[in-house]
Design an enzyme around this catalytic site. Structure first.
Site, PDB file in Angstrom:
ATOM      1  N   ARG A  51       0.031   2.076  -1.181  1.00 55.56           N
ATOM      2  CA  ARG A  51      -0.961   1.018  -1.243  1.00 55.56           C
ATOM      3  C   ARG A  51      -0.731   0.187  -2.511  1.00 55.56           C
ATOM      4  O   ARG A  51      -0.835   0.693  -3.617  1.00 55.56           O
ATOM      5  CB  ARG A  51      -2.373   1.618  -1.235  1.00 55.56           C
ATOM      6  CG  ARG A  51      -3.499   0.606  -1.217  1.00 55.56           C
ATOM      7  CD  ARG A  51      -3.586  -0.150   0.085  1.00 55.56           C
ATOM      8  NE  ARG A  51      -3.864   0.718   1.228  1.00 55.56           N
ATOM      9  CZ  ARG A  51      -3.133   0.738   2.319  1.00 55.56           C
ATOM     10  NH1 ARG A  51      -2.037  -0.021   2.430  1.00 55.56           N
ATOM     11  NH2 ARG A  51      -3.445   1.526   3.329  1.00 55.56           N
ATOM     12  N   HIS A 111      -6.588  -5.078   3.811  1.00 51.79           N
ATOM     13  CA  HIS A 111      -7.824  -4.741   3.104  1.00 51.79           C
ATOM     14  C   HIS A 111      -8.434  -5.985   2.453  1.00 51.79           C
ATOM     15  O   HIS A 111      -7.726  -6.769   1.824  1.00 51.79           O
ATOM     16  CB  HIS A 111      -7.542  -3.700   2.011  1.00 51.79           C
ATOM     17  CG  HIS A 111      -7.109  -2.372   2.552  1.00 51.79           C
ATOM     18  ND1 HIS A 111      -5.883  -2.191   3.161  1.00 51.79           N
ATOM     19  CD2 HIS A 111      -7.744  -1.179   2.593  1.00 51.79           C
ATOM     20  CE1 HIS A 111      -5.785  -0.925   3.542  1.00 51.79           C
ATOM     21  NE2 HIS A 111      -6.895  -0.300   3.213  1.00 51.79           N
ATOM     22  N   LYS A 138      -5.009  -1.771  11.416  1.00 49.67           N
ATOM     23  CA  LYS A 138      -6.112  -1.303  10.559  1.00 49.67           C
ATOM     24  C   LYS A 138      -6.639  -2.452   9.698  1.00 49.67           C
ATOM     25  O   LYS A 138      -5.858  -3.172   9.073  1.00 49.67           O
ATOM     26  CB  LYS A 138      -5.639  -0.165   9.649  1.00 49.67           C
ATOM     27  CG  LYS A 138      -6.690   0.274   8.624  1.00 49.67           C
ATOM     28  CD  LYS A 138      -6.103   1.239   7.600  1.00 49.67           C
ATOM     29  CE  LYS A 138      -7.110   1.523   6.491  1.00 49.67           C
ATOM     30  NZ  LYS A 138      -6.520   2.310   5.394  1.00 49.67           N
ATOM     31  N   SER A 200      -9.727   7.935  -2.632  1.00 45.97           N
ATOM     32  CA  SER A 200      -8.701   6.898  -2.759  1.00 45.97           C
ATOM     33  C   SER A 200      -9.206   5.528  -2.324  1.00 45.97           C
ATOM     34  O   SER A 200      -8.467   4.555  -2.361  1.00 45.97           O
ATOM     35  CB  SER A 200      -7.461   7.276  -1.927  1.00 45.97           C
ATOM     36  OG  SER A 200      -7.785   7.360  -0.560  1.00 45.97           O
TER      37      SER A 200
END
Length: 227
Positions: A51, A111, A138, A200
């Protein structure tokens, strides 16, 4: 230790957050860890995720190193799923096609740490990921109000209605997002994340609590089906 405990508790998917690994620049050491995790995850899906900082992660690496890392994971044959930050890449479709040629399945991720896009924009993100060839799409958002969480759930449900066979993962982060982390069975998100030890992402629940809640919801849904 944490990985062994997660597998012992029966997690369906174990995620290795590779950006937390201090020796990620040493491929030899990284591959050793991959092989250890793969041996541990004989009956558990192993998801490997680096990430980036702009997507909420712990560290930054140049795009070429990121792509090389993804390729190395795929070539190792150790991971069942590889996370790909598609919007951060200059040629996401090419990267995903390359990973597929190396026999890796891809979870494309996006995200939003400051807001929640509109329902149509969230759908567009997930459809775009599907169009790239990602095996799973996602999206994670940061809600500012309860209606943001409802928007995410609506987008998830609409995607499942449009593409019933396409797996999507959606979640709202932080305190407000709690409901989104446990409602996947109802609205259509196929994976949720729990913690063993340090979190996380904002708002994650301990794994054993998530499992208990999901089991209770599943029992309720089964009861409704029988009624």
């Amino acid at each position: 230790g944490a990985a062994k405990e997660a597998v012992r508790q029966g997690t369906a998917i174990l995620e290795w957050r590779m950006d937390w690994y201090s020796q990620i620049d040493d491929w030899g050491r990284t591959q050793e860890v991959l092989e250890e995790l793969a041996a541990l995850c004989k009956d558990t899906v192993l998801l490997c995720t680096f990430r980036s900082r702009q997507q909420g992660g712990e560290r930054e690496i140049p795009e070429e190193k990121y792509i090389a890392l993804l390729s190395g994971i795929a070539q190792s044959g150790c991971a069942d799923l590889v996370d790909v930050e598609a919007k951060e890449l200059s040629d996401p479709k090419g990267v995903i096609e390359s990973l597929h040629r190396q026999k890796a399945a891809v979870l494309a991720s996006q995200h939003y740490f400051s807001h929640t896009p509109k329902v149509g924009e969230l759908e567009e993100d997930l459809c775009w990921m599907k169009g790239l060839g990602a095996d799973i799409g996602k999206v994670a958002v940061m809600p500012q109000r309860n209606t943001d969480v409802l928007r995410l759930m609506e987008a998830t449900m609409r995607m499942k209605e449009r593409y019933p066979a396409y797996p999507v993962v959606t979640m709202a982060m932080g305190r407000l997002g709690l409901l989104s982390r446990i409602s996947g069975q109802i609205f259509g998100s196929c994976i949720t994340f729990g913690t063993l030890g340090k979190s996380s992402a904002p708002g994650q629940l301990p794994m054993e609590e998530v499992a208990a809640i999901l089991d209770r919801i599943a029992e309720s849904l089964e009861y409704e089906d029988e009624a």
